[in-house]
Write an enzyme that holds these catalytic residues in place. Structure first.
Site, PDB file in Angstrom:
ATOM      1  CD1 TRP A 172      -2.015  -2.156   0.518  1.00 51.23           C
ATOM      2  CD2 TRP A 172      -2.986  -1.172   2.269  1.00 51.23           C
ATOM      3  NE1 TRP A 172      -3.083  -2.944   0.903  1.00 51.23           N
ATOM      4  CE2 TRP A 172      -3.696  -2.365   1.974  1.00 51.23           C
ATOM      5  CE3 TRP A 172      -3.416  -0.394   3.334  1.00 51.23           C
ATOM      6  CZ2 TRP A 172      -4.806  -2.768   2.705  1.00 51.23           C
ATOM      7  CZ3 TRP A 172      -4.522  -0.792   4.072  1.00 51.23           C
ATOM      8  CH2 TRP A 172      -5.214  -1.973   3.755  1.00 51.23           C
ATOM      9  CD  GLN A 178       9.247   5.907  -4.822  1.00 48.73           C
ATOM     10  OE1 GLN A 178       8.265   5.867  -5.563  1.00 48.73           O
ATOM     11  NE2 GLN A 178       9.568   6.997  -4.141  1.00 48.73           N
ATOM     12  CG  HIS A 179       8.455  -0.880  -1.080  1.00 36.47           C
ATOM     13  ND1 HIS A 179       8.044  -0.783   0.232  1.00 36.47           N
ATOM     14  CD2 HIS A 179       9.817  -0.977  -1.041  1.00 36.47           C
ATOM     15  CE1 HIS A 179       9.100  -0.822   1.028  1.00 36.47           C
ATOM     16  NE2 HIS A 179      10.179  -0.939   0.279  1.00 36.47           N
ATOM     17  CD  GLU A 213       3.054  -0.841   2.860  1.00 33.90           C
ATOM     18  OE1 GLU A 213       4.145  -0.407   2.427  1.00 33.90           O
ATOM     19  OE2 GLU A 213       2.510  -1.879   2.419  1.00 33.90           O
ATOM     20  CD  GLU A 225       6.590  15.621  -6.172  1.00 33.46           C
ATOM     21  OE1 GLU A 225       6.510  15.924  -4.960  1.00 33.46           O
ATOM     22  OE2 GLU A 225       6.156  14.552  -6.631  1.00 33.46           O
TER      23      GLU A 225
END
Length: 486
Positions: free
Chosen positions: A167, A188-189, A230, A279
């Site tokens: 998640w 990233q995951h 998560e 950002e």
């Protein structure tokens, strides 16, 4: 302490505290909700809740600044603390300790409920009806490449073998009613999982969840170890399992109390341009990159759904509160696992996640006999720059605990008087660099490598402060306080 099981309950609680700004007049569907939210960050006003957005059906609402600084000066981190089930008056370091401590406790897995019990499936849209155009998705900034359909929602994906469910939050831009394009970073995951689906030659199933329980949004935006779920970690924070329901069209479980769930598949190629986007560093974006397409197949939602949004930019928004706290908690966890006596870690909001303070207790030399401040600084860098989360942070300051790291005025005073102009620092060359931090040059971004630094600001001898607290006898201070104001 109270855990809020859905977005609506925490909005009610914040409203009772005077921290919700109800916008009942109709706002345009392009920039107005985002501009109001951005100003609310910059003046630290209550969080805006938009009840009427032009171009969408009555009842659809937008909610801005869900985890920014509170308008209550006596409890500035209330939105973050309450989202995590902590007391609204919790301090930043207390929140970081809670996030770190939960990583050492057994996870509490989610519990599946039936569709009839899941508010998120009160309305089910399939085929042509499953269209993003019916939702109030504004432009976040006027230089963005499109409307951003995800700024505070949770993306749910899992590995092809089903062993790891992730998640996370990643920015996702609306292309049209049936397509989105999302930023997927390989390290990233979500990028690691997408790569596994690409290797199989199969589109990755995804669910994009808007407005789940606030702890879900928060934990989705902070680092926890790879292959950890998560949902289990959130259960630990909440002290109870997260209720989930099987998605309508996919083999994924989604939070049952969410406001909106978008289901579909992600392409196996980077086949559409994403960006630019303003950002967290505080600058409007420039340029775009090829990213995978998110195809929209099914949408479910609650009655009168609420779409939350984070409009990133200059301080202080969710990137500088919740995400920064999550990064600091990650750093604290790894440093303590390395048996370093760290008092706390903190990322000042106004540094836009470019500074990390590592706070040492006064007795650290007794606890690390024979270790110099130079050696400690080197060791801290060696530990931190091996972690995934530190890819975002280029500058670390090792500091004494004789000032409040959460008070920017005190931080500026301490760093300006204790950072040596040329020495007392450990420089780490050829560290991993991505484009989100603003301080590197183009050659470093292209190479994906650049320098990072740990500054040694530790005092060999603690100096008394020329302050009210340390500059006068206690009896004089007390007499003044007893008669203040005269």
């Amino acid at each position: 302490m109270k855990y809020y099981g859905d977005l609506r309950s925490i909005i009610t609680a914040l409203d009772e505290m005077g921290d919700i700004m109800h916008v009942h007049r109709e706002v345009d569907g392009d920039f107005e909700p985002s501009a109001i939210t951005r100003r609310s960050y910059e003046i630290q006003s209550p969080a805006p809740l938009f009840h009427k957005v032009a171009g969408v059906a009555p009842g659809f609402r937008l909610f801005g600044a869900p985890a920014a600084l509170s308008s209550r000066s006596d409890m500035p981190y209330a939105r973050v603390a309450m989202s995590l089930g902590l007391a609204p008056e919790s301090t930043g370091p207390e929140i970081i300790e809670a996030l770190s401590a939960a990583r050492f406790k057994p996870g509490i897995p989610p519990v599946r409920v039936e569709s009839a019990q899941a508010e998120c499936q009160q309305n089910i849209l399939r085929g042509a009806e499953a269209n993003l155009d019916r939702f109030p998705i504004p432009f976040a900034h006027d230089k963005d490449g499109g409307r951003y359909a995800n700024t505070w929602g949770t993306l749910i994906v899992k590995t092809p073998d089903g062993k790891w469910v992730n998640w996370s939050i990643a920015r996702v831009m609306k292309v049209d009613g049936k397509r989105m394009v999302g930023l997927i970073v390989p390290s990233q995951h979500i990028g690691q999982i997408w790569t596994q689906w690409v290797a199989r030659g199969e589109p990755m199933p995804y669910a994009l969840v808007q407005g789940p329980a606030p702890a879900i949004s928060c934990v989705s935006g902070i680092p926890i170890p790879a292959n950890a779920d998560e949902a289990d970690y959130i259960g630990t924070l909440a002290g109870e399992p997260v209720p989930v329901v099987k998605a309508i069209s996919l083999d994924l479980d989604v939070p049952a109390t969410a406001e909106i769930v978008i289901e579909g598949h992600v392409s196996i190629e980077r086949d559409y341009q994403e960006g630019p986007y303003g950002e967290y560093g505080g600058y409007l974006g420039e340029g775009s990159s090829a990213q995978p397409t998110f195809h929209v197949e099914t949408i479910t939602h609650r009655h009168d759904p609420i779409w939350p949004m984070s409009i990133t930019g200059r301080p202080t928004d969710e990137s500088h509160t919740l995400w920064a706290m999550g990064l600091a908690a990650d750093a604290l966890t790894y440093l303590r696992e390395a048996e370093l006596p760290i008092k706390t870690t903190w990322i000042p909001e106004d540094s836009t996640v470019h500074w990390l303070l590592v706070v040492m207790p006064e007795n650290w030399r007794e606890r690390l006999p024979g270790v110099s401040s130079e050696a400690l600084t080197q060791r801290i860098g060696e530990v931190l720059f091996k972690t995934d989360a530190m890819v975002f942070i280029p500058k670390v300051y090792v500091v004494d605990d004789d000032f409040d790291p959460t008070n920017l005025r005190e931080v500026v005073w301490a760093l300006s008087t204790r950072v040596h102009p040329v020495g007392r620092r450990a420089v780490f060359e050829d560290q991993r660099v991505i484009r989100l931090p603003q301080c590197y040059d183009e050659a470093e971004y292209v190479a994906g490598k650049g320098a990072k630094v740990v500054f040694d600001t530790l005092q060999t001898k603690r100096h008394l402060h020329a302050s009210f607290a340390q500059g006068y006898p206690e009896e004089v201070r007390q007499r003044i306080l007893d008669n203040w104001p005269e």
